[in-house]
Scaffold this active site. Structure first.
Site, PDB file in Angstrom:
ATOM      1  N   TYR A 250     -73.631  -1.382 -16.503  1.00 22.30           N
ATOM      2  CA  TYR A 250     -72.694  -0.432 -16.339  1.00 22.30           C
ATOM      3  C   TYR A 250     -72.916   0.556 -17.335  1.00 22.30           C
ATOM      4  O   TYR A 250     -72.852   0.250 -18.484  1.00 22.30           O
ATOM      5  CB  TYR A 250     -71.126  -0.650 -16.205  1.00 22.30           C
ATOM      6  CG  TYR A 250     -70.746  -0.474 -14.993  1.00 22.30           C
ATOM      7  CD1 TYR A 250     -70.355   0.795 -14.347  1.00 22.30           C
ATOM      8  CD2 TYR A 250     -70.440  -1.600 -13.940  1.00 22.30           C
ATOM      9  CE1 TYR A 250     -69.820   0.734 -12.955  1.00 22.30           C
ATOM     10  CE2 TYR A 250     -69.732  -1.625 -12.916  1.00 22.30           C
ATOM     11  CZ  TYR A 250     -69.379  -0.226 -12.239  1.00 22.30           C
ATOM     12  OH  TYR A 250     -69.000  -0.065 -10.943  1.00 22.30           O
TER      13      TYR A 250
ATOM     14  N   GLU B 270     -71.030   4.160 -17.553  1.00 20.82           N
ATOM     15  CA  GLU B 270     -70.442   5.408 -17.475  1.00 20.82           C
ATOM     16  C   GLU B 270     -70.456   6.411 -18.540  1.00 20.82           C
ATOM     17  O   GLU B 270     -70.440   5.862 -19.552  1.00 20.82           O
ATOM     18  CB  GLU B 270     -68.816   5.207 -16.912  1.00 20.82           C
ATOM     19  CG  GLU B 270     -68.895   4.968 -15.488  1.00 20.82           C
ATOM     20  CD  GLU B 270     -67.483   4.280 -14.910  1.00 20.82           C
ATOM     21  OE1 GLU B 270     -67.401   2.993 -15.506  1.00 20.82           O
ATOM     22  OE2 GLU B 270     -66.994   4.874 -14.188  1.00 20.82           O
TER      23      GLU B 270
ATOM     24  N   ASP C 109     -81.531  24.618  -3.512  1.00 17.14           N
ATOM     25  CA  ASP C 109     -81.729  23.153  -3.129  1.00 17.14           C
ATOM     26  C   ASP C 109     -83.195  22.952  -2.785  1.00 17.14           C
ATOM     27  O   ASP C 109     -83.736  23.303  -1.758  1.00 17.14           O
ATOM     28  CB  ASP C 109     -80.878  22.914  -1.919  1.00 17.14           C
ATOM     29  CG  ASP C 109     -80.906  21.491  -1.163  1.00 17.14           C
ATOM     30  OD1 ASP C 109     -81.796  20.727  -1.743  1.00 17.14           O
ATOM     31  OD2 ASP C 109     -79.953  20.922  -0.485  1.00 17.14           O
TER      32      ASP C 109
ATOM     33  N   THR D 156     -83.834  16.022  -4.748  1.00 21.12           N
ATOM     34  CA  THR D 156     -84.034  14.591  -4.344  1.00 21.12           C
ATOM     35  C   THR D 156     -84.723  14.049  -5.287  1.00 21.12           C
ATOM     36  O   THR D 156     -86.028  14.983  -5.767  1.00 21.12           O
ATOM     37  CB  THR D 156     -83.917  13.969  -3.236  1.00 21.12           C
ATOM     38  OG1 THR D 156     -84.937  14.905  -2.359  1.00 21.12           O
ATOM     39  CG2 THR D 156     -82.602  14.219  -2.112  1.00 21.12           C
TER      40      THR D 156
ATOM     41  N   LYS E  62     -88.762  11.415  -1.441  1.00 18.84           N
ATOM     42  CA  LYS E  62     -89.481  12.524  -0.548  1.00 18.84           C
ATOM     43  C   LYS E  62     -90.841  12.714  -1.177  1.00 18.84           C
ATOM     44  O   LYS E  62     -91.271  11.775  -1.837  1.00 18.84           O
ATOM     45  CB  LYS E  62     -88.691  13.683  -0.570  1.00 18.84           C
ATOM     46  CG  LYS E  62     -87.430  13.809  -0.085  1.00 18.84           C
ATOM     47  CD  LYS E  62     -86.784  15.220   0.498  1.00 18.84           C
ATOM     48  CE  LYS E  62     -85.368  15.033   1.358  1.00 18.84           C
ATOM     49  NZ  LYS E  62     -84.293  14.846   0.663  1.00 18.84           N
TER      50      LYS E  62
ATOM     51  N   ARG F 292     -84.889   6.772  -4.275  1.00 19.86           N
ATOM     52  CA  ARG F 292     -84.037   7.356  -3.694  1.00 19.86           C
ATOM     53  C   ARG F 292     -82.754   7.791  -4.645  1.00 19.86           C
ATOM     54  O   ARG F 292     -82.518   6.917  -5.353  1.00 19.86           O
ATOM     55  CB  ARG F 292     -83.421   6.497  -2.549  1.00 19.86           C
ATOM     56  CG  ARG F 292     -84.076   6.197  -1.475  1.00 19.86           C
ATOM     57  CD  ARG F 292     -83.530   5.645  -0.229  1.00 19.86           C
ATOM     58  NE  ARG F 292     -82.998   7.058   0.603  1.00 19.86           N
ATOM     59  CZ  ARG F 292     -83.334   7.755   1.327  1.00 19.86           C
ATOM     60  NH1 ARG F 292     -84.810   7.581   1.423  1.00 19.86           N
ATOM     61  NH2 ARG F 292     -82.806   8.774   1.757  1.00 19.86           N
TER      62      ARG F 292
HETATM   63  N1  DSN Z   1     -82.207  13.986   5.501  1.00 17.90           N
HETATM   64  C1  DSN Z   1     -83.173  14.690   4.704  1.00 17.90           C
HETATM   65  C2  DSN Z   1     -84.343  14.926   5.792  1.00 17.90           C
HETATM   66  O1  DSN Z   1     -84.902  14.247   6.403  1.00 17.90           O
HETATM   67  O2  DSN Z   1     -84.669  16.155   5.420  1.00 17.90           O
HETATM   68  C3  DSN Z   1     -82.366  15.924   4.250  1.00 17.90           C
HETATM   69  O3  DSN Z   1     -81.275  15.669   4.018  1.00 17.90           O
END
Ligand code: DSN
Length: 429
Positions: A59, A61, A205, A231, A234, A240
């Site tokens: 933890y 915080e 974003d 994110t 990706k 993630r």
């Molecule tokens: N779920 C993501 C995507 O597949 O693009 C976006 O949040």
């Protein structure tokens, strides 16, 4: 001191064979499927190692040097490294690496820069915007006043004149750009001009493109935006999770909005894994991967066009393409299902001004981060386009359709066997 750092697969198989089987089956699925979901790729063994480590027990915080728990010296080092690497890689004045996801990062930015009820201008969901960009089903549409801009029906590209007109009419507190299905470069400088004209903050974003930005394959939004959210999975190939980059003078507000406003304890195993991914993303090999990802997306889009699937906007500048499949006499849902039977993972997706419901959709989205990580190049993209076209045209309910899908699945198996994932680790095990 031992060298045990966390995962022990033999222990999992012994103590919980059901979950051990899930892990093995998922690895097999990833190996045996053509992975074309645009928001997925393959994290390195080093990222997975940090993610599976004993840092998951801690933890923490607060922020490095100012925590609400003792024993944080080691995790402080992990977070300081992640922040320093993020700032250097993206040339950002401030970085927060604690958001649990892209949606959490976006929530924190709304909290940092706007008040409930404030107008927020963003790309509408049917045109490629995200749930957190003002959907009525999401906090962003329930607690804020969403105004949606669209793409031009003729070019299918963002209508910047409409963005400016709406900004002048509604005086939004926050303007958002960034999309999960827009294949063209966004003119961040134009958005900056519009935001300045109406005194709005600009949030980009960049969840989909941040890996390409890291690899210098597309221009960076960082010099233009007040805040960039993203994110870390990706195309960036980290764990993630989410991340926020912003101007120094907004750093304290953003940090307080992440913790304690939106989140409690950060996931320190994930923060460490983000640090690993950010280091990898600064290498020449990563730059080559990012640039090949874009070349592959272009080749795949061109190949799919030849198969009768029209790329929305006419092509792509990024890692993804959105295809209008109506010419084949099918909907996106059917193409997704047929491809799944042929071991090709992609997703149905609404196209701009789509007459179909989102659950049916007139399009599909494909992306190349996964197959590029496996080492595939333009020749394989042309072959994949042919396989998708064959699957899309094969109705399993019609005579010969199911057999044809089996044949495509066989060809997919033969292709992916030549590009195995995690093969080196398998060889060493
Ligand atoms: N779920 C993501 C995507 O597949 O693009 C976006 O949040």
């Amino acid at each position: 001191m031992g060298t045990f750092w966390g995962p022990d697969f033999a222990a999992l198989e012994r103590d919980d064979p059901e979950i051990a089987a899930v892990l093995l089956d998922e690895l097999a699925r990833q190996r045996q499927t053509l992975q074309l979901v645009a928001s997925e790729s393959f994290a390195s063994p080093a990222v997975l190692t940090a993610l599976g480590s004993t840092l998951a027990n801690k933890y923490a915080e607060g922020y490095p040097g100012s925590r609400y728990y003792g024993g944080c010296a080691q995790v402080d080092r992990a977070e300081e490294l992640a922040v320093a690497r993020a700032r250097e890689l993206f040339g950002a004045e401030h970085a927060n690496v604690q958001p649990h996801s892209g949606a959490s990062a976006n929530l924190a930015v709304y909290a940092a820069l706007a008040e409930p009820g404030d107008p927020v201008l963003a790309l509408g969901l049917p045109h490629g915007g995200h749930l957190t960009h003002g959907s009525r089903a999401n906090f962003s549409g329930k607690w804020f006043h969403p105004i949606a801009y669209r793409v031009d029906p003729r070019t299918e590209e963002i209508d910047y004149d409409e963005v400016r007109d709406l900004a002048l009419a509604h005086r939004p507190k926050l303007i958002i750009c960034g999309s999960a299905s827009y294949s063209r470069l966004i003119d961040f400088a134009r958005f900056r001009e519009i935001a300045d004209e109406v005194g709005a903050y600009l949030m980009v974003d960049a969840a989909h493109v941040i890996g390409l930005v890291a690899g210098r394959a597309v221009p960076s939004p960082v010099p233009h935006a007040d805040v960039v959210t993203c994110t870390t999975h990706k195309a960036l190939r980290g764990p993630r999770g989410g991340m926020i980059l912003c101007r120094a003078d907004l750093g304290r507000r953003v940090d307080k909005a992440v913790f304690p406003f939106a989140q409690g304890g950060p996931m320190m195993h994930s923060v460490a894994a983000k640090a690993v991914a950010l280091r990898e993303a600064g290498t020449a090999a990563f730059r080559e991967y990012a640039q090949q990802t874009v070349r592959n997306a272009r080749a795949l889009a061109a190949g799919l066009a030849a198969e009768g699937m029209r790329p929305v906007t006419g092509g792509t500048d990024t890692h993804l393409a959105l295809l209008d499949v109506r010419e084949l006499g099918v909907c996106g849902r059917d193409v997704e299902a047929r491809c799944a039977r042929a071991r090709i993972a992609l997703n149905k997706n609404a196209i701009p001004y789509d007459p179909e419901k989102p659950a049916v959709a007139s399009g599909v989205r494909v992306g190349t981060p996964g197959v590029t990580s496996q080492g595939m190049r333009e020749d394989e993209m042309r072959r994949i386009a042919g396989l998708i076209g064959a699957a899309a045209r094969s109705d399993p309910a019609a005579a010969g359709g199911a057999g044809r899908l089996d044949e495509v699945a066989e060809e997919v198996s033969e292709l992916v066997r030549r590009f195995p994932i995690y093969a080196e680790q398998e060889a060493m095990a």
